[in-house]
Design a protein around this motif. Structure first.
Motif, PDB file in Angstrom:
ATOM      1  N   ASP A  73       9.491   3.221   1.750  1.00 53.43           N
ATOM      2  CA  ASP A  73      10.013   3.957   2.904  1.00 53.43           C
ATOM      3  C   ASP A  73       8.670   4.812   3.833  1.00 53.43           C
ATOM      4  O   ASP A  73       9.153   5.054   4.941  1.00 53.43           O
ATOM      5  CB  ASP A  73      10.964   4.910   2.327  1.00 53.43           C
ATOM      6  CG  ASP A  73      12.069   4.515   1.762  1.00 53.43           C
ATOM      7  OD1 ASP A  73      12.571   3.146   2.047  1.00 53.43           O
ATOM      8  OD2 ASP A  73      12.753   5.175   1.063  1.00 53.43           O
ATOM      9  N   TYR A  74       7.498   4.758   3.320  1.00 52.81           N
ATOM     10  CA  TYR A  74       6.845   5.504   4.156  1.00 52.81           C
ATOM     11  C   TYR A  74       5.663   4.532   4.870  1.00 52.81           C
ATOM     12  O   TYR A  74       4.844   4.630   5.415  1.00 52.81           O
ATOM     13  CB  TYR A  74       5.604   6.345   3.041  1.00 52.81           C
ATOM     14  CG  TYR A  74       6.475   7.300   2.561  1.00 52.81           C
ATOM     15  CD1 TYR A  74       7.280   8.251   3.087  1.00 52.81           C
ATOM     16  CD2 TYR A  74       6.301   7.418   1.150  1.00 52.81           C
ATOM     17  CE1 TYR A  74       7.972   9.042   2.444  1.00 52.81           C
ATOM     18  CE2 TYR A  74       6.887   8.499   0.443  1.00 52.81           C
ATOM     19  CZ  TYR A  74       7.626   9.351   0.899  1.00 52.81           C
ATOM     20  OH  TYR A  74       8.368  10.402   0.587  1.00 52.81           O
ATOM     21  N   THR A  75       6.113   3.120   4.865  1.00 54.98           N
ATOM     22  CA  THR A  75       5.443   2.193   5.288  1.00 54.98           C
ATOM     23  C   THR A  75       5.215   2.343   7.199  1.00 54.98           C
ATOM     24  O   THR A  75       4.040   2.434   7.487  1.00 54.98           O
ATOM     25  CB  THR A  75       5.971   0.813   5.219  1.00 54.98           C
ATOM     26  OG1 THR A  75       6.178   0.463   3.868  1.00 54.98           O
ATOM     27  CG2 THR A  75       5.278  -0.284   5.839  1.00 54.98           C
ATOM     28  N   ASP A  76       6.124   3.059   7.796  1.00 58.28           N
ATOM     29  CA  ASP A  76       6.090   3.222   9.231  1.00 58.28           C
ATOM     30  C   ASP A  76       4.974   4.311   9.340  1.00 58.28           C
ATOM     31  O   ASP A  76       4.255   4.340  10.389  1.00 58.28           O
ATOM     32  CB  ASP A  76       7.365   3.743   9.791  1.00 58.28           C
ATOM     33  CG  ASP A  76       8.399   2.491   9.874  1.00 58.28           C
ATOM     34  OD1 ASP A  76       7.711   1.378   9.868  1.00 58.28           O
ATOM     35  OD2 ASP A  76       9.506   2.641   9.938  1.00 58.28           O
ATOM     36  N   GLN A  77       5.032   5.393   8.391  1.00 54.83           N
ATOM     37  CA  GLN A  77       4.276   6.457   8.605  1.00 54.83           C
ATOM     38  C   GLN A  77       2.679   6.129   8.336  1.00 54.83           C
ATOM     39  O   GLN A  77       1.863   6.568   9.181  1.00 54.83           O
ATOM     40  CB  GLN A  77       4.595   7.715   7.650  1.00 54.83           C
ATOM     41  CG  GLN A  77       5.765   8.376   7.997  1.00 54.83           C
ATOM     42  CD  GLN A  77       6.151   9.486   7.025  1.00 54.83           C
ATOM     43  OE1 GLN A  77       5.411  10.080   6.676  1.00 54.83           O
ATOM     44  NE2 GLN A  77       7.707   9.331   6.535  1.00 54.83           N
ATOM     45  N   LEU A  78       2.419   5.164   7.467  1.00 55.95           N
ATOM     46  CA  LEU A  78       1.170   4.512   7.030  1.00 55.95           C
ATOM     47  C   LEU A  78       0.550   3.749   8.240  1.00 55.95           C
ATOM     48  O   LEU A  78      -0.392   3.821   8.475  1.00 55.95           O
ATOM     49  CB  LEU A  78       1.258   3.555   5.947  1.00 55.95           C
ATOM     50  CG  LEU A  78       0.175   2.893   5.375  1.00 55.95           C
ATOM     51  CD1 LEU A  78      -0.825   4.075   5.093  1.00 55.95           C
ATOM     52  CD2 LEU A  78       0.213   2.089   4.154  1.00 55.95           C
ATOM     53  N   ILE A  79       1.399   3.063   8.689  1.00 58.84           N
ATOM     54  CA  ILE A  79       1.167   2.197   9.888  1.00 58.84           C
ATOM     55  C   ILE A  79       0.829   3.295  11.223  1.00 58.84           C
ATOM     56  O   ILE A  79      -0.143   2.895  11.785  1.00 58.84           O
ATOM     57  CB  ILE A  79       2.235   1.137  10.460  1.00 58.84           C
ATOM     58  CG1 ILE A  79       2.361   0.068   9.189  1.00 58.84           C
ATOM     59  CG2 ILE A  79       1.671   0.620  11.751  1.00 58.84           C
ATOM     60  CD1 ILE A  79       3.653  -0.665   9.456  1.00 58.84           C
ATOM     61  N   ILE A 111       0.930  -1.341  -0.123  1.00 56.50           N
ATOM     62  CA  ILE A 111       0.140  -0.125  -0.140  1.00 56.50           C
ATOM     63  C   ILE A 111       0.922   1.146   0.114  1.00 56.50           C
ATOM     64  O   ILE A 111       0.342   2.248  -0.731  1.00 56.50           O
ATOM     65  CB  ILE A 111      -1.152   0.070   1.086  1.00 56.50           C
ATOM     66  CG1 ILE A 111      -1.793  -1.219   1.012  1.00 56.50           C
ATOM     67  CG2 ILE A 111      -1.867   1.106   1.330  1.00 56.50           C
ATOM     68  CD1 ILE A 111      -2.715  -1.378   2.283  1.00 56.50           C
ATOM     69  N   ALA A 112       1.985   1.258   0.952  1.00 55.02           N
ATOM     70  CA  ALA A 112       2.834   2.297   0.912  1.00 55.02           C
ATOM     71  C   ALA A 112       3.374   2.665  -0.203  1.00 55.02           C
ATOM     72  O   ALA A 112       3.511   3.711  -1.041  1.00 55.02           O
ATOM     73  CB  ALA A 112       3.959   2.362   1.948  1.00 55.02           C
ATOM     74  N   TYR A 113       3.942   1.528  -1.216  1.00 57.21           N
ATOM     75  CA  TYR A 113       4.520   1.848  -2.269  1.00 57.21           C
ATOM     76  C   TYR A 113       3.416   2.348  -3.492  1.00 57.21           C
ATOM     77  O   TYR A 113       3.980   3.356  -4.240  1.00 57.21           O
ATOM     78  CB  TYR A 113       5.050   0.470  -2.857  1.00 57.21           C
ATOM     79  CG  TYR A 113       5.852   0.564  -4.111  1.00 57.21           C
ATOM     80  CD1 TYR A 113       6.918   1.024  -4.398  1.00 57.21           C
ATOM     81  CD2 TYR A 113       5.026  -0.050  -5.325  1.00 57.21           C
ATOM     82  CE1 TYR A 113       7.500   1.049  -5.532  1.00 57.21           C
ATOM     83  CE2 TYR A 113       5.703  -0.052  -6.495  1.00 57.21           C
ATOM     84  CZ  TYR A 113       6.894   0.609  -6.622  1.00 57.21           C
ATOM     85  OH  TYR A 113       7.704   0.575  -8.004  1.00 57.21           O
ATOM     86  N   VAL A 173      -2.853  -2.209  13.294  1.00 59.76           N
ATOM     87  CA  VAL A 173      -1.411  -2.663  13.468  1.00 59.76           C
ATOM     88  C   VAL A 173      -1.085  -4.140  13.486  1.00 59.76           C
ATOM     89  O   VAL A 173      -0.143  -4.538  13.043  1.00 59.76           O
ATOM     90  CB  VAL A 173      -0.565  -1.896  14.733  1.00 59.76           C
ATOM     91  CG1 VAL A 173      -1.047  -2.357  15.967  1.00 59.76           C
ATOM     92  CG2 VAL A 173       0.774  -1.967  14.405  1.00 59.76           C
ATOM     93  N   GLY A 174      -2.052  -5.035  13.948  1.00 59.84           N
ATOM     94  CA  GLY A 174      -1.711  -6.325  14.123  1.00 59.84           C
ATOM     95  C   GLY A 174      -1.926  -7.027  12.710  1.00 59.84           C
ATOM     96  O   GLY A 174      -1.523  -8.342  12.725  1.00 59.84           O
ATOM     97  N   LYS A 175      -2.643  -6.334  11.843  1.00 58.92           N
ATOM     98  CA  LYS A 175      -2.561  -7.042  10.218  1.00 58.92           C
ATOM     99  C   LYS A 175      -1.562  -7.159   9.389  1.00 58.92           C
ATOM    100  O   LYS A 175      -0.562  -6.106   9.423  1.00 58.92           O
ATOM    101  CB  LYS A 175      -3.845  -6.194   9.663  1.00 58.92           C
ATOM    102  CG  LYS A 175      -4.936  -6.304  10.258  1.00 58.92           C
ATOM    103  CD  LYS A 175      -6.091  -5.682   9.570  1.00 58.92           C
ATOM    104  CE  LYS A 175      -7.543  -5.715   9.902  1.00 58.92           C
ATOM    105  NZ  LYS A 175      -8.266  -5.123  10.969  1.00 58.92           N
ATOM    106  N   LEU A 176      -1.119  -8.255   9.076  1.00 60.25           N
ATOM    107  CA  LEU A 176      -0.168  -8.576   7.972  1.00 60.25           C
ATOM    108  C   LEU A 176      -0.639  -8.335   6.616  1.00 60.25           C
ATOM    109  O   LEU A 176      -0.210  -7.748   5.682  1.00 60.25           O
ATOM    110  CB  LEU A 176       0.573  -9.657   8.220  1.00 60.25           C
ATOM    111  CG  LEU A 176       1.396  -9.888   9.487  1.00 60.25           C
ATOM    112  CD1 LEU A 176       2.000 -11.238   9.784  1.00 60.25           C
ATOM    113  CD2 LEU A 176       2.425  -8.793   9.795  1.00 60.25           C
TER     114      LEU A 176
END
Length: 67
Positions: free
Chosen positions: A25-31, A16-18, A38-41
């Motif tokens: 690199d924006y994955t942390d901001q998205l989470i 999703i971030a990509y 947060v528990g979903k993979l």
């Protein structure tokens, strides 16, 4: 870019971030913008996520395979 995104079956945070923010690199901001998930993979279809406002560009000093 801010707004929302509704997941499709099999979405992951980094995918999703990509696709929506332009870089994994924006994955942390998205989470961080969606702590209730947060528990979903792997996401099921139909989950609405908030897309964070991106204030900075990814670190250009990273090697190409991490950009």
């Amino acid at each position: 870019m801010s707004g929302s995104y509704t997941t499709v079956q099999g979405d992951t945070w980094d995918l999703i971030a990509y696709r929506k923010l332009g870089s994994t690199d924006y994955t942390d901001q998205l989470i961080s913008a969606n702590l209730e998930h947060v528990g979903k993979l792997l996401f099921p279809a139909g989950v609405t996520l908030r897309l964070p406002e991106i204030a900075e560009k990814p670190n250009a000093n990273l090697p190409p395979w991490k950009r």
